[in-house]
Design an enzyme around this catalytic site. Structure first.
Site, PDB file in Angstrom:
ATOM      1  N   ASP A 235       0.829  -1.205   0.000  1.00  0.00           N
ATOM      2  CA  ASP A 235       0.000   0.000   0.000  1.00  0.00           C
ATOM      3  C   ASP A 235       0.865   1.257   0.000  1.00  0.00           C
ATOM      4  OD1 ASP A 235      -2.335   1.434   0.011  1.00  0.00           O
ATOM      5  OD2 ASP A 235      -2.661   1.281   2.162  1.00  0.00           O
TER       6      ASP A 235
ATOM      7  N   ASN B 253     -10.272  -2.673  -6.689  1.00  0.00           N
ATOM      8  CA  ASN B 253      -9.422  -1.805  -7.507  1.00  0.00           C
ATOM      9  C   ASN B 253      -9.976  -1.580  -8.913  1.00  0.00           C
ATOM     10  OD1 ASN B 253      -6.267  -3.009  -6.108  1.00  0.00           O
ATOM     11  ND2 ASN B 253      -7.543  -1.269  -5.516  1.00  0.00           N
TER      12      ASN B 253
END
Length: 246
Positions: free
Chosen positions: A21, A69
């Site tokens: 991340d 995503n």
């Protein structure tokens, strides 16, 4: 003594999973486009894989692209898919040289055909490698994985292929994308966020969790060693008492 020298190679996680991340935030902090953050994140992937191979970690799973995503801006998703194809092509010789088997989990049917084709090629060419299994979680969501498993098991019960009484942890495990992988021992998340984000919910039931403020493009070998040393300084009891473990 440096950090690497402090690591006990007899007490490594058999399965390390990482939520990579912070690529976008890394780019934003530097005034770059988000795409450059993803490109620099690939360097950290390469560094981490190399370090895990050298240490002798047998299973590494990277959360590369989640089901959520797909909701990102179209241009960013397209760039990520192109970057994935490029990286797979570029890293194949490295996988071969280091005896790394590539594995992929998730709803791979949602990936663009070009990505699927390149992925199939690398999966096939590395299928007999034995040093380490590198698993990419692509178009992956743990809830979707569990729903898929429940449906498959329900179908088998309905058609008398298995009985309800037969359903136990091993049956559920066998219907997950990760059926050939051991449970996760250590889960690392970068960028300071402290949540699981729909990643390997079943498989991390007894994982050690490690959160670091470091953004993924800045994740170095030294940062990996810090995570591993923290892991090795924890007592894993699996529901037992400290006295029982000792």
């Amino acid at each position: 003594m440096n950090l690497k020298e402090q690591i006990n190679t007899d007490n490594l996680p058999n399965h390390l999973a990482i939520i990579m991340d912070g690529n976008g935030r890394w780019a934003k902090q530097k005034g770059f486009l988000r795409t450059l953050g993803h490109e620099n994140g690939v360097k950290s992937v390469r560094t981490t894989i190399s370090a895990c191979v050298k240490l002798g970690i047998k299973n590494l799973t990277l959360y590369a692209f989640s089901t959520e995503n797909w909701n990102r801006p179209r241009l960013e998703v397209e760039m990520l898919m192109k970057l994935l194809v490029k990286s797979l092509k570029k890293e194949l010789p490295t996988f071969t040289k280091n005896n790394i088997k590539l594995n992929a989990i998730g709803d791979l049917s949602l990936l663009p055909e070009k990505v699927q084709a390149q992925l199939r090629e690398v999966l096939d060419q590395t299928k007999d490698n034995t040093q380490m299994t590198l698993t990419l979680a692509l178009s992956y969501g743990s809830r979707a994985e569990l729903i898929k498993a429940v449906k498959e098991i329900s179908f088998k019960v309905k058609n008398n292929l298995i009985s309800e009484a037969d359903i136990d942890e091993s049956v559920i495990n066998n219907h997950l994308y990760t059926s050939d992988l051991p449970d996760v021992d250590l889960l690392v998340r970068t960028s300071g966020e402290q949540r699981i984000s729909n990643f390997l919910l079943w498989q991390i039931a007894y994982s050690e969790l490690y959160f670091t403020e470091v953004l993924w493009p800045d994740f170095t070998e030294e940062e990996l060693y810090k995570a591993l040393l923290t892991y090795q300084n924890r007592e894993r009891r699996f529901g037992k008492t400290s006295e029982q473990i000792k």
